[in-house]
Design an enzyme around this catalytic site. Structure first.
Site, PDB file in Angstrom:
ATOM      1  N   LYS A  40      13.689 -39.909  -6.926  1.00  0.00           N
ATOM      2  CA  LYS A  40      14.301 -39.179  -5.796  1.00  0.00           C
ATOM      3  C   LYS A  40      14.707 -40.136  -4.677  1.00  0.00           C
ATOM      4  CE  LYS A  40      10.589 -36.808  -5.019  1.00  0.00           C
ATOM      5  NZ  LYS A  40       9.697 -37.339  -6.059  1.00  0.00           N
ATOM      6  N   ARG A 119       7.353 -29.263  -0.364  1.00  0.00           N
ATOM      7  CA  ARG A 119       6.553 -29.648  -1.513  1.00  0.00           C
ATOM      8  C   ARG A 119       5.764 -28.456  -2.046  1.00  0.00           C
ATOM      9  NH1 ARG A 119       6.153 -35.217  -1.720  1.00  0.00           N
ATOM     10  NH2 ARG A 119       4.832 -35.971  -3.389  1.00  0.00           N
ATOM     11  N   ARG A 158       6.751 -49.905  -9.647  1.00  0.00           N
ATOM     12  CA  ARG A 158       7.470 -49.905  -8.356  1.00  0.00           C
ATOM     13  C   ARG A 158       6.861 -50.915  -7.384  1.00  0.00           C
ATOM     14  NH1 ARG A 158       8.326 -44.426  -5.246  1.00  0.00           N
ATOM     15  NH2 ARG A 158       6.073 -44.288  -5.471  1.00  0.00           N
ATOM     16  N   ARG A 191       2.476 -49.838  -3.568  1.00  0.00           N
ATOM     17  CA  ARG A 191       1.889 -48.761  -2.777  1.00  0.00           C
ATOM     18  C   ARG A 191       0.519 -48.393  -3.342  1.00  0.00           C
ATOM     19  NH1 ARG A 191       6.552 -44.179  -2.172  1.00  0.00           N
ATOM     20  NH2 ARG A 191       4.801 -42.856  -2.734  1.00  0.00           N
ATOM     21  N   ARG A 202      -1.611 -37.522  -8.414  1.00  0.00           N
ATOM     22  CA  ARG A 202      -0.337 -37.071  -7.826  1.00  0.00           C
ATOM     23  C   ARG A 202       0.444 -36.189  -8.790  1.00  0.00           C
ATOM     24  NH1 ARG A 202       2.467 -42.426  -6.413  1.00  0.00           N
ATOM     25  NH2 ARG A 202       4.112 -41.157  -5.516  1.00  0.00           N
TER      26      ARG A 202
HETATM   27  P1  AP5 Z   1      11.569 -43.789  -6.591  1.00  0.00           P
HETATM   28  O1  AP5 Z   1      13.018 -43.544  -6.307  1.00  0.00           O
HETATM   29  O2  AP5 Z   1      10.801 -44.571  -5.579  1.00  0.00           O
HETATM   30  O3  AP5 Z   1      10.819 -42.420  -6.965  1.00  0.00           O
HETATM   31  P2  AP5 Z   1      10.479 -41.127  -6.109  1.00  0.00           P
HETATM   32  O4  AP5 Z   1      10.837 -39.948  -6.934  1.00  0.00           O
HETATM   33  O5  AP5 Z   1      11.085 -41.210  -4.739  1.00  0.00           O
HETATM   34  O6  AP5 Z   1       8.909 -41.260  -6.063  1.00  0.00           O
HETATM   35  P3  AP5 Z   1       7.878 -41.183  -4.861  1.00  0.00           P
HETATM   36  O7  AP5 Z   1       6.599 -41.725  -5.406  1.00  0.00           O
HETATM   37  O8  AP5 Z   1       8.380 -41.849  -3.628  1.00  0.00           O
HETATM   38  O9  AP5 Z   1       7.776 -39.680  -4.666  1.00  0.00           O
HETATM   39  P4  AP5 Z   1       6.586 -38.930  -4.094  1.00  0.00           P
HETATM   40  O10 AP5 Z   1       7.216 -37.616  -3.869  1.00  0.00           O
HETATM   41  O11 AP5 Z   1       5.351 -38.930  -4.865  1.00  0.00           O
HETATM   42  O12 AP5 Z   1       6.169 -39.809  -2.837  1.00  0.00           O
HETATM   43  P5  AP5 Z   1       6.408 -39.628  -1.300  1.00  0.00           P
HETATM   44  O13 AP5 Z   1       6.631 -40.961  -0.736  1.00  0.00           O
HETATM   45  O14 AP5 Z   1       7.400 -38.534  -1.049  1.00  0.00           O
HETATM   46  O15 AP5 Z   1      11.480 -44.512  -8.015  1.00  0.00           O
HETATM   47  C1  AP5 Z   1      10.241 -44.904  -8.577  1.00  0.00           C
HETATM   48  C2  AP5 Z   1      10.422 -46.266  -9.302  1.00  0.00           C
HETATM   49  O16 AP5 Z   1      11.313 -46.086 -10.410  1.00  0.00           O
HETATM   50  C3  AP5 Z   1      11.053 -47.370  -8.426  1.00  0.00           C
HETATM   51  O17 AP5 Z   1      10.440 -48.589  -8.745  1.00  0.00           O
HETATM   52  C4  AP5 Z   1      12.534 -47.398  -8.828  1.00  0.00           C
HETATM   53  O18 AP5 Z   1      13.119 -48.683  -8.695  1.00  0.00           O
HETATM   54  C5  AP5 Z   1      12.450 -46.964 -10.302  1.00  0.00           C
HETATM   55  N1  AP5 Z   1      13.626 -46.167 -10.714  1.00  0.00           N
HETATM   56  C6  AP5 Z   1      14.234 -45.168 -10.011  1.00  0.00           C
HETATM   57  N2  AP5 Z   1      15.263 -44.666 -10.698  1.00  0.00           N
HETATM   58  C7  AP5 Z   1      15.298 -45.334 -11.891  1.00  0.00           C
HETATM   59  C8  AP5 Z   1      16.128 -45.263 -13.052  1.00  0.00           C
HETATM   60  N3  AP5 Z   1      17.151 -44.381 -13.136  1.00  0.00           N
HETATM   61  N4  AP5 Z   1      15.859 -46.090 -14.096  1.00  0.00           N
HETATM   62  C9  AP5 Z   1      14.838 -46.973 -14.046  1.00  0.00           C
HETATM   63  N5  AP5 Z   1      14.018 -47.114 -12.961  1.00  0.00           N
HETATM   64  C10 AP5 Z   1      14.237 -46.290 -11.905  1.00  0.00           C
HETATM   65  O19 AP5 Z   1       4.992 -39.048  -0.851  1.00  0.00           O
HETATM   66  C11 AP5 Z   1       3.802 -39.830  -0.917  1.00  0.00           C
HETATM   67  C12 AP5 Z   1       2.583 -38.915  -0.699  1.00  0.00           C
HETATM   68  O20 AP5 Z   1       2.670 -38.308   0.617  1.00  0.00           O
HETATM   69  C13 AP5 Z   1       2.499 -37.735  -1.656  1.00  0.00           C
HETATM   70  O21 AP5 Z   1       1.811 -38.077  -2.827  1.00  0.00           O
HETATM   71  C14 AP5 Z   1       1.746 -36.689  -0.831  1.00  0.00           C
HETATM   72  O22 AP5 Z   1       0.369 -36.910  -0.882  1.00  0.00           O
HETATM   73  C15 AP5 Z   1       2.220 -36.965   0.578  1.00  0.00           C
HETATM   74  N6  AP5 Z   1       3.329 -36.063   0.955  1.00  0.00           N
HETATM   75  C16 AP5 Z   1       4.646 -36.385   1.073  1.00  0.00           C
HETATM   76  N7  AP5 Z   1       5.373 -35.317   1.438  1.00  0.00           N
HETATM   77  C17 AP5 Z   1       4.492 -34.288   1.557  1.00  0.00           C
HETATM   78  C18 AP5 Z   1       4.624 -32.917   1.877  1.00  0.00           C
HETATM   79  N8  AP5 Z   1       5.838 -32.381   2.153  1.00  0.00           N
HETATM   80  N9  AP5 Z   1       3.526 -32.139   1.877  1.00  0.00           N
HETATM   81  C19 AP5 Z   1       2.312 -32.650   1.601  1.00  0.00           C
HETATM   82  N10 AP5 Z   1       2.107 -33.950   1.279  1.00  0.00           N
HETATM   83  C20 AP5 Z   1       3.184 -34.756   1.254  1.00  0.00           C
END
Ligand code: AP5
Length: 248
Positions: A40, A119, A158, A191, A202
């Site tokens: 994402k 979420r 990542r 991370r 997660r």
């Molecule tokens: P990347 O693009 O970084 O993936 P992502 O889907 O953004 O994953 P996140 O881990 O950031 O999502 P998340 O929702 O768990 O974390 P967030 O920071 O929002 O890609 C991942 C890897 O794959 C990278 O290395 C990239 O280079 C590679 N890649 C991407 N596309 C590719 C492709 N096509 N081919 C090959 N490789 C590829 O949240 C963190 C934490 O915060 C959560 O766990 C939760 O505890 C908390 N949190 C956040 N928002 C909320 C909320 N609204 N409510 C409650 N808790 C929350």
């Protein structure tokens, strides 16, 4: 060139947006859904360049809160930090309060790309209310889909820049110089929540809380599912096809 300024989103409070270019006639207002690691953030970065809308990630706010001087935190950020320091998940009401502190970003004349919010169904209902209050609505909800084993591979490889937060992958998107960000020269790190023991937790949380959103947005006629398999560019091109269909 991307003229986005995410200061208001990351810091909240009295921070000011420095963006001054010409407002867009039809800004995009989009939610990105999908399991952690599906890509994402990677797509949001590429879409932000193309659509000129800011990537609004709640995960980035949490990481900013951890790194900030505690005296500068907004009330909701202070609350969120308290939960994180106690090792607890941040509850819906705190996350909703964080987004309400940033209503200016939802009303931005350049639109927005919400990444990580909502979420839960409760957060989605709160977002609907916030947008209704200012007479706005979502264009669509992009739901990225990928088999679980590939999600785990993406997360465990990542690496993220400490300074500008650009993401890399040790296999599929390595930096030009080991452990150094191509964009700003910052140090790359893994991370905490990308370690194997956290990834499992997660993904379980995703299944329980976030997957029901697929049904929620499908009922509202907003959901567009997209395969996240292939290179980032291939996924981006698929996404643009979907967005262009929505705009005809
Ligand atoms: P990347 O693009 O970084 O993936 P992502 O889907 O953004 O994953 P996140 O881990 O950031 O999502 P998340 O929702 O768990 O974390 P967030 O920071 O929002 O890609 C991942 C890897 O794959 C990278 O290395 C990239 O280079 C590679 N890649 C991407 N596309 C590719 C492709 N096509 N081919 C090959 N490789 C590829 O949240 C963190 C934490 O915060 C959560 O766990 C939760 O505890 C908390 N949190 C956040 N928002 C909320 C909320 N609204 N409510 C409650 N808790 C929350």
């Amino acid at each position: 060139m991307n003229k986005c300024d995410r200061n208001v989103w990351l810091q909240g409070g009295n921070s000011v947006c420095c963006r001054e270019d010409k407002p867009l006639p039809r800004p995009y207002r989009i939610v990105l859904l999908g399991a952690p690691g599906v890509g994402k953030g990677t797509q949001a970065e590429m879409l932000s360049e193309r659509l000129q809308a800011c990537q609004l990630s709640t995960g980035d706010i949490f990481r900013a809160a951890k790194a900030a001087d505690p005296a500068t935190l907004t009330p909701a950020m202070r609350d969120a930090l308290g939960y994180m320091q106690r090792g607890e998940l941040v509850p819906d009401d705190t996350v909703i309060a964080l987004v309400k502190e940033r209503m200016t970003c939802l009303q931005c004349p350049y639109g927005f790309l919400l990444d990580g919010f909502p979420r839960t169904v409760h957060q989605a209902e709160a977002l609907d209310e916030m947008l209704q209050q200012v007479n706005l609505r979502l264009d669509c909800v992009l739901n990225y889909e990928l088999p679980l084993d590939e999600v785990v591979t993406r997360l465990s490889g990542r690496r993220t820049c400490r300074e500008c937060k650009t993401t890399y992958h040790v296999m599929t998107k390595p930096p030009r110089k080991a452990n150094m960000c191509d964009k700003c020269g910052g140090e790359l790190y893994q991370r905490e929540d990308d370690r194997p023991e956290s990834i499992r937790v997660r993904l379980q949380a995703y299944e329980q809380s976030t997957a029901p959103l697929v049904e929620y947005y499908s009922k509202h006629g907003l959901l567009r599912s997209i395969s996240a398999a292939g290179t980032p560019l291939e996924v981006f091109e698929r996404t643009m096809v979907v967005l262009n269909e929505r705009r005809i």
